[in-house]
Design an enzyme around this catalytic site. Structure first.
Site, short mmCIF file in Angstrom:
data_model
loop_
_atom_site.label_atom_id
_atom_site.label_comp_id
_atom_site.label_asym_id
_atom_site.label_seq_id
_atom_site.Cartn_x
_atom_site.Cartn_y
_atom_site.Cartn_z
N GLU A 241 -3.99 7.14 -2.17
CA GLU A 241 -3.33 5.88 -1.96
C GLU A 241 -3.65 4.76 -2.90
OE1 GLU A 241 -2.61 2.90 1.89
OE2 GLU A 241 -3.42 4.96 2.25
N TRP B 30 -12.03 -6.49 0.12
CA TRP B 30 -11.16 -7.59 -0.44
C TRP B 30 -11.53 -9.20 -0.45
CZ3 TRP B 30 -6.75 -6.10 -2.65
CH2 TRP B 30 -6.37 -4.52 -2.04
N TYR C 179 -7.86 5.05 -3.50
CA TYR C 179 -8.60 5.75 -2.63
C TYR C 179 -8.10 7.01 -2.28
CZ TYR C 179 -6.17 2.76 0.66
OH TYR C 179 -5.15 2.07 1.73
N GLU D 45 1.10 -1.28 0.02
CA GLU D 45 0.04 0.06 -0.20
C GLU D 45 0.97 1.24 -0.05
OE1 GLU D 45 -2.80 -0.07 3.29
OE2 GLU D 45 -2.24 -2.43 3.42
N ASP E 139 -6.97 8.84 0.88
CA ASP E 139 -6.66 8.63 2.33
C ASP E 139 -6.72 10.08 3.23
OD1 ASP E 139 -6.33 7.30 4.49
OD2 ASP E 139 -4.15 6.49 4.19
#
Length: 469
Positions: free
Chosen positions: A63, A430, A55, A9, A57
């Site tokens: 991110e 996920w 997205y 990430e 953050d």
């Protein structure tokens, strides 16, 4: 474990600089950057057809989380693809501002610290077996992570010298260069928090898989890397140590007395020879601790064999990186390891212009190294010149932008693509895939991260294609 899922990430820094007139605020720049994402996904937090997650953050940081990857090759390709995807948003924003006559340049940085000293992260995820004794794992992993930065740190200029922290108060304020950007912003070894205390390992138990069999190791102390080969070494070496621990190999207790202080001490000691206090009252250097791990891992591979074809490459670069620090010869790795690549660039510029590390231009170049723009970023300039090594091909990265790896991500990516093509409202995380159609609300749970197909999901994809949702 015979197989493992990996993920990275990355939080990006975003700024708009305008030499004349007002610049966009970070919030405005981020809002406009994500306008195409909102138009496509109706949200600023979306999963993409390549299986990754994009997205916005906290702190207006874009991110990107890679799709689940089951190979070292795929996780490196996915990480590079994420950089390309977010930079494409930057490029589109720049074109939009230019068309509007808004002066200035939008910069996207794959780094960890902004000009105000705020830190943002790069997180690694490793799937581990639920049966692994987690406390034992942490005990061996923390000394490795503290010292790993002498290999895989991104490098950083400190014009006023390293900051003081606790018992570690280095130097006399003289300008310096460190291995890591992130090290000065980590406060403890392990914790369930991510921002409040900034640990090296986040212990919150979110497996994103069958919790009976797996848990997720969430490492949040590493630097963001521009170099693919640095990323590959970071993930590859950590994976090898995890396999050694999981197999039950006996390793010496090298628990550090103060991991956070040791992290800073290692980062600011380019010789790798500073003595780190251990909990048992003894001491070791970063080089000694890394050599111990490398030797243990090498013996493990010799006994059990390499689990993928790049293991010899990982071990060779690991050893060469330690030799570069021990011999103070960065040229051994200045095509592969970020801290050395950047240092070579900065040293050459400083020498040719009669500067030292206190000069503001060096700090600017340090930042420009992490600029993701293919034309303005210094690392990408070195790529074009053939001055740095790659781990995957440009074609591999292009493929990763569009396609998910051969894991559960492939199933998710196909579902997302089908739902968008059918213009059907859907919800994805996920593990869960949910259709929110006007006549049908269906949810599938995908608990096996290695599964590339699942009957109920395949049925939903077929129904989306047929307009039956």
């Amino acid at each position: 474990m015979d197989r493992r899922i990996y993920g990275i990430e990355t939080e990006f820094g975003l700024t708009h600089s305008a030499p004349e007139g007002p610049a966009l605020s970070a919030d405005d720049a981020a809002r406009r950057l994500f306008a195409p994402v909102l138009a496509w996904g109706r949200a600023s937090n979306v999963f993409l057809p390549n299986g990754g997650r994009l997205y916005l953050d906290v702190g207006s940081h874009p991110e990107y989380a890679t799709a689940e990857a089951a190979t070292l090759h795929d996780v490196v390709a996915q990480d590079a693809a994420g950089e390309r995807i977010v930079d494409e948003l930057r490029s589109r924003l720049q074109e939009s501002l230019d068309a509007e006559g808004v002066r200035g340049t939008v910069h996207l940085f794959k780094n960890n610290v902004d000009s105000a000293g705020n830190a943002f992260g790069s997180h690694e995820n490793y799937m581990i077996a639920r049966s692994t004794e987690f406390s034992r794992l942490l005990g061996h992993l923390l000394p490795f992570l503290v010292t790993r930065q002498i290999l895989v740190g991104a490098g950083k200029v400190h014009p006023s010298g390293p900051p003081a922290f606790g018992a570690f108060a280095p130097g006399d304020g003289a300008a310096s260069y460190s291995f890591s950007q992130r090290a000065d912003h980590i406060w403890e070894g392990s914790s369930s928090a991510t921002t409040r205390s900034r640990p090296m390992i986040n212990t919150r138990d979110e497996p994103h898989a069958d919790a009976q069999h797996y848990r997720r190791l969430h490492v949040i102390t590493g630097d963001s890397n521009m170099s693919q080969t640095t990323t590959a070494l970071k993930i590859g070496a950590t994976d090898l140590l995890l396999r050694t621990i999981e197999a039950g190999q006996i390793l010496p207790d090298r628990t550090l007395a103060d991991p956070a202080s040791a992290l800073r001490q290692v980062s600011h000691d380019l010789t790798g020879t500073a003595r780190l206090a251990l909990a048992d009252g003894s001491s070791r250097t970063a080089l000694e601790l890394q050599h111990e791990v490398l030797e243990a891992v090498t013996r493990f591979v010799q006994r059990h064999g390499a689990h993928h074809d790049r293991v010899p490459w990982v071990l060779e670069l690991w050893e060469r990186g330690l030799r570069a620090v021990a011999e103070q010869n960065a040229s051994l790795v200045d095509r592969e390891l970020d801290w050395a690549v950047k240092k070579k660039l900065l040293d050459a510029y400083a020498a040719s212009h009669g500067m030292d590390l206190t000069h503001p231009r060096l700090a600017q170049l340090d930042l420009a190294y992490h600029d993701t723009s293919p034309t303005h970023g210094l690392f990408h300039m070195l790529e074009r010149r053939g001055a740095v090594e790659s781990f995957v091909s440009p074609q591999d990265v292009s493929r990763a932008v569009e396609q998910a790896p051969e894991t559960r991500a492939r199933l998710r990516g196909r579902f997302v693509a089908a739902a968008h093509a059918a213009d059907v409202n859907h919800t994805v995380d996920w593990v869960h895939l949910k259709l929110n159609g006007p006549h049908s609300q269906r949810t599938s749970m995908c608990k096996d991260p290695f599964a590339t197909t699942q009957p109920d999901v395949e049925e939903m994809i077929r129904d989306l294609a047929a307009g039956a949702v």
